[in-house]
Design an enzyme around this catalytic site. Sequence first.
Site, mmCIF file in Angstrom:
data_model
loop_
_atom_site.group_PDB
_atom_site.id
_atom_site.type_symbol
_atom_site.label_atom_id
_atom_site.label_comp_id
_atom_site.label_asym_id
_atom_site.label_seq_id
_atom_site.Cartn_x
_atom_site.Cartn_y
_atom_site.Cartn_z
ATOM 1 N N ASP A 407 0.859 -1.263 -0.033
ATOM 2 C CA ASP A 407 0.144 -0.111 -0.147
ATOM 3 C C ASP A 407 0.865 1.254 0.045
ATOM 4 O OD1 ASP A 407 -2.261 1.453 0.420
ATOM 5 O OD2 ASP A 407 -2.343 1.419 2.585
ATOM 6 N N GLU A 410 2.595 4.890 -4.040
ATOM 7 C CA GLU A 410 2.579 5.664 -5.197
ATOM 8 C C GLU A 410 3.911 6.594 -5.088
ATOM 9 O OE1 GLU A 410 0.370 5.332 -3.002
ATOM 10 O OE2 GLU A 410 -1.039 4.270 -4.173
ATOM 11 N N ASP A 485 -8.896 3.599 -2.564
ATOM 12 C CA ASP A 485 -9.958 3.966 -1.580
ATOM 13 C C ASP A 485 -11.273 4.703 -2.000
ATOM 14 O OD1 ASP A 485 -7.923 3.203 0.164
ATOM 15 O OD2 ASP A 485 -7.490 5.285 0.648
HETATM 16 O O1 MIG Z 1 -3.793 6.206 4.664
HETATM 17 O O2 MIG Z 1 -3.511 0.843 5.859
HETATM 18 O O3 MIG Z 1 -5.771 2.126 0.420
HETATM 19 O O4 MIG Z 1 -6.772 -0.032 1.648
HETATM 20 O O5 MIG Z 1 -6.652 0.169 4.597
HETATM 21 C C1 MIG Z 1 -4.423 5.079 4.683
HETATM 22 C C2 MIG Z 1 -4.653 1.489 5.871
HETATM 23 C C3 MIG Z 1 -3.454 3.825 4.253
HETATM 24 C C4 MIG Z 1 -5.010 3.186 2.342
HETATM 25 C C5 MIG Z 1 -5.232 1.847 1.680
HETATM 26 C C6 MIG Z 1 -6.505 0.986 2.443
HETATM 27 C C7 MIG Z 1 -5.581 0.561 3.684
HETATM 28 C C8 MIG Z 1 -5.164 2.030 4.551
HETATM 29 N N1 MIG Z 1 -4.285 2.618 3.633
#
Ligand code: MIG
Length: 799
Positions: A407, A410, A485
């Site tokens: 996650d 980016e 998200d």
């Molecule tokens: O700033 O890890 O898209 O699926 O649950 C949020 C917490 C960070 C974004 C991800 C989401 C995940 C969440 N993350």
Amino acid sequence: MIINTQLENKGNQFPSKIISYKKDVDTLYFTSENNVVLQLTIQRDSVLRFRYTTTSIFENDFSYAITRYASRGFNHLVVTEDDSKYIITTSKLICHISKEDMRKSIFDAKDNTLISEDELGFHWEESYEFGGNIVKMSKNSQEKESYYGLGDKPVPLNLKGKRFENWVTDSYAFNKDTDPIYKAIPFYTGLHHGKAYGIFFDNTFRAYFDFCQERRNVTSFWAQGGEMNYYFIYGPEMGEVVSNYTDLTGKPNELPPLWALGYHQCKWSYYPESNVKEVINKFRELRIPCDAIYLDIDYMDGFRCFTWNKEYFPDPKRMVKELADNGFKTVAIIDPGIKIDNEYSVFKEGLEKDYFCKRADGPYMKGKVWPGECYFPDFTKPEVREWWSGLFKELIVDIGVKGVWNDMNEPAIMDVPGKTFPDDVRHDYEGNECSHRKAHNIYGMQMARATYQGLKKFSYPKRPFVITRAAYAGTQRYSSTWTGDNVASWEHLTIANMQAQRMCMSGFSFVGSDIGGFAEQPNGELYARWIQLGIFHPFCRTHSSGDHGDQEPWAFGENITDIVRKFIEIRYQLLPYLYTAFWRYATEGIPILKSLVLYDQADTHTHYRNDEFIFGEKILACPITEPNAKGRRMYVPEGNWYNFWDNTLLKGGNEVWVDADLDSMPIFVKAGAIIPKYPIQQYVGEKKIEELHLDVFFKLGNEKSQVYEDAEDGFDYKKGRFSLRNFNLLGKEDSLTIQQFKSGKFITSYETFEINLIGLPFEIKKVEVDNVIIDISTNLRNNILVITKEFTELHIMGK
Ligand code: MIG
């Protein structure tokens, strides 16, 4: 075209006339008077690569997107010239290059249809600020041309009339039309006059695509640096364009383990251990199939990657084993940010070995994410990826985690403009050192790759499972993905549908959305409708931010629980069908979901359809995306289709109303299809498959179907230990013949097929299996027939 923003710019520059031409095996070089060189490589008869330099010197030819397994070679190549142009002919394409100004036109070699034509063609603007050029390409849009692709753009499928940006961006609660979002996949397909072609602009800088938005008849693309470097990929079928693109940028390196195609449950976050246990026990208690449970960031110690919060999870190894004993595979999240903490071994090692990204003038790239201030590994350096992959040993080998979720790659940074690294951050880029301007769009991909390498190494002899949020073209080789998200709204259900289809036509089929929506909370109706769509997505997971309430299948009352169970059970029954579609994708690059336009481009009704899609080869599905619906109107493509629920036959080529109360949705099966089904299991491997059920949907005429099976995990299938059944169905007024051609060395666990004959226009009088009459008084009940799996010809007669 691109807006001139700086007075210092000299404006657009163009190639002048061609003064020399050179051929080197499969590559042609055309040089202009003003030092522009066009390098044209014949990758395949139907794939041409165009690359330009404005200084007569090309950059080092390196791409993260193109796989080393990409097919090369052509049958035919002839180059001729006349006064005004060079003419390059392959067995599929003819390309004209104007001697006057280097502009190109490309034609179908069979019938000379004009497929693609430069408008201004290649031109550029010098980049005063960064050096190099802003590189641009413009093409005339052909009559009634439509455009598709570009990855995860949350817009209707046909891109015509819109402009897009490719810059991988964390986009919490994005909306319809938000651009850019998480992925950069610079590949689109154009369709006109019944013929489709693709353009893959392999440039990782911030890039733009304009599909007749700025000027009604012009399509253009450009990037803020790097080379004009693109592939022209011919079809003429859109399916061929997509599979040729996928051949270039890669298919998944291996099939996923079958469990990864089951249902997954996720939330931010399930903790402590007792909560995880509660959730998984509830699945088993309510008999809702589920294969995977996710641990979001709270399992870690202060969000430090590769650590555990021992208060919440005192003995992760024991817990993971207990989950596994219950059929649950554990998937754990890993983010790129490494907490600045001198007591933390991953940080210390990264620092000692100089693996973290630095700013242009030397300081480390410091950014705030969940753990607080962090440094970030430079995943564009092979040595760093190697190190990173090694960090998974404990998680996978010792603790027994089966999948990893990447996650924030980016990369996402909190509380800064742009929400990511500044442009000046330096990257290795496989020895082609560069700034973040060039590396940004592939950073997440390289993290997923490093993670994949670790999982591949440590999961062996099982298959790796990785899921990533950020991606560039080619990431499908390493990982599955989700759409980020989203929001628990009806509009987002529509968006999820379009995004999954779009990803599939962009070469990345292993995709799904957060079922029910990540932000905010769905009501039961929305959740049920979302599950209905979700079971037809290659990746099927409920996920939510957790702070708006529960989002498990039982969170909305018994009625909804029953509906959700019913649909997840359909998913589990269809696993061999989905697995076969996945195998087609992994071997031939055929997208698992086929938008109607990709399924039948000759029918212009399909060019603007968004909701209906083909799941695999034979099943047509259409989600209900509005509240209080008792059904919906949908377009059924040409051909005959059986209603999945009652087996009634419908003739396609029309828009029709289809009833679908909350416990149903429009699903149809193509006439002639043979659909394999497994029994309902609570998780993959729960039951030994004792019999393969085949639903046979009668058709007058011919239809081919396939069933692919193997050990459901491991790599033996790569050595020929798979079972592929090719079925050939031939239906006549008074008979039905099914031939089976079997290949592969894998021996399936069952001995018989249970064949359900649907839609027979005659009463069965006689059945022969391999020319031997079988006793239908004992073997046939309600048109259900049990026969050996070894048959080569089944003959069912009405006389
Ligand atoms: O700033 O890890 O898209 O699926 O649950 C949020 C917490 C960070 C974004 C991800 C989401 C995940 C969440 N993350």
